[in-house]
Design a protein around this motif. Sequence first.
Motif, short mmCIF file in Angstrom:
data_model
loop_
_atom_site.label_atom_id
_atom_site.label_comp_id
_atom_site.label_asym_id
_atom_site.label_seq_id
_atom_site.Cartn_x
_atom_site.Cartn_y
_atom_site.Cartn_z
N UNK A 141 0.82 -1.21 0.00
CA UNK A 141 0.00 0.00 0.00
C UNK A 141 0.86 1.26 0.00
N UNK A 142 0.43 2.27 -0.74
CA UNK A 142 1.13 3.56 -0.74
C UNK A 142 0.90 4.24 0.62
N UNK A 143 1.88 5.01 1.10
CA UNK A 143 1.77 5.59 2.45
C UNK A 143 0.96 6.88 2.49
N UNK A 144 -0.13 6.94 1.69
CA UNK A 144 -1.03 8.09 1.80
C UNK A 144 -2.45 7.69 1.46
N UNK A 145 -3.38 8.45 2.02
CA UNK A 145 -4.80 8.27 1.73
C UNK A 145 -5.12 9.17 0.55
N UNK A 146 -5.76 8.58 -0.47
CA UNK A 146 -6.11 9.36 -1.66
C UNK A 146 -7.53 9.90 -1.49
N UNK A 147 -7.64 11.18 -1.27
CA UNK A 147 -8.94 11.81 -1.02
C UNK A 147 -9.28 12.70 -2.21
N UNK A 148 -10.51 12.60 -2.70
CA UNK A 148 -10.99 13.52 -3.73
C UNK A 148 -12.26 14.18 -3.22
N UNK A 149 -12.31 15.49 -3.39
CA UNK A 149 -13.47 16.27 -2.95
C UNK A 149 -14.14 16.95 -4.13
N UNK A 150 -15.45 16.74 -4.25
CA UNK A 150 -16.24 17.44 -5.26
C UNK A 150 -17.05 18.57 -4.64
N UNK A 151 -17.19 18.52 -3.33
CA UNK A 151 -17.95 19.51 -2.56
C UNK A 151 -17.11 19.91 -1.35
N UNK A 152 -17.36 21.12 -0.86
CA UNK A 152 -16.55 21.66 0.24
C UNK A 152 -17.22 21.35 1.57
N UNK A 153 -16.66 20.35 2.28
CA UNK A 153 -17.26 19.94 3.56
C UNK A 153 -16.18 19.32 4.44
N UNK A 154 -16.52 19.01 5.67
CA UNK A 154 -15.58 18.34 6.56
C UNK A 154 -14.31 19.16 6.76
N UNK A 155 -13.15 18.45 6.73
CA UNK A 155 -11.88 19.15 6.97
C UNK A 155 -11.54 20.09 5.81
N UNK A 156 -12.08 19.81 4.61
CA UNK A 156 -11.85 20.71 3.47
C UNK A 156 -12.48 22.07 3.72
N UNK A 157 -13.72 22.06 4.17
CA UNK A 157 -14.44 23.30 4.52
C UNK A 157 -13.73 24.04 5.65
N UNK A 158 -13.26 23.29 6.64
CA UNK A 158 -12.53 23.87 7.78
C UNK A 158 -11.25 24.57 7.32
N UNK A 159 -10.46 23.85 6.49
CA UNK A 159 -9.19 24.41 5.99
C UNK A 159 -9.46 25.62 5.10
N UNK A 160 -10.49 25.53 4.24
CA UNK A 160 -10.82 26.65 3.35
C UNK A 160 -11.18 27.89 4.15
N UNK A 161 -12.01 27.71 5.19
CA UNK A 161 -12.43 28.87 5.99
C UNK A 161 -11.25 29.53 6.68
#
Length: 287
Positions: free
Chosen positions: A86-106
């Motif tokens: 397994x590669x040593x990273x989680x592959x995350x894709x976001x189509x909407x701004x929510x969760x930690x993505x929304x937090x970081x964006x704000x």
Amino acid sequence: MPEAVTHVGSGKVRELYELDDDRLLLVASDRISTFDVVLPTEIPDKGRVLTGLSAFWFARTRELVPNHLLALRDDGRSTECRRLEMLPLECVVRGYLTGSGWKDYRATGSVCGHVLPPGLEDSQKLPEPIFTPSTKAQEGHDENIDRERAAELIGQERFDEVERISIELYRFASEYAAARGILIADTKFELGLDAEGNIMLGDEAFTPDSSRFWPADEYEAGRAQPSFDKQFVRDYCESLGWNKTPPGPELPEGVVSGTRARYVEAFERLTGIAFDAYVADPDVVLS
Ligand code: PZK
């Protein structure tokens, strides 16, 4: 006599066993977590729904990227898979701004190094899906990392390939699901390398445990969205005033049956296959 298998790992709601040098067995339980706590009450068939959905997506995305699935077991909750590095990273894709993505964006106007337009709202659809990898935390939450850090972990060339594959997978599944009334707000996969060094999709894919599923008919930007699968559980837990630390509460029968029905509904809407037909013969999701 049952075959002897060695337990090699536990997730919050899944177990991993070694079948032989080249193959693992991934078993999805009926356990459910909310607010990061596994509850004492199970949701009957949840493990089957997630295993069947994941296998459905593996069968339909194998031309985009090959995957670890070798066979489904008759119990409908166990997947025999190819052992990968397994590669040593989680592959995350976001189509909407929510969760930690929304937090970081704000906080910063960016998510994992993607500078986003100003003025976006909670849960808003992004102009384009973005690849937002995270590190695999041994304990607690995965940490979002920027593209430079991710490229350091796996190399620039591999990073470019992993980003391209991840975005292609998300575009395929999110368009497919949206046409069936389910928005996939974001998703996480794990990629690995086979013995020849080829990139393969492992773990689970586009299940409600690895993705945020939202009911499309209730979508409205500017507020948090209801969860397609776990909303009854969350509402019930909130109604108790539980402090979201272990142990979690037992769920009453109405919450269990309502939640089971939502998982089965997600399975049937996305696959177009009756859940009973899956239970009778899991291989129906593979063709
Ligand atoms: C692998 N996990 C996550 C941990 C779980 C799942 N095909 C594979 N080859 C090698 N390693 C893994 C896989 C897969 N899938 C996945 N950890 C290792 C994990 C604990 C329980 F169910």
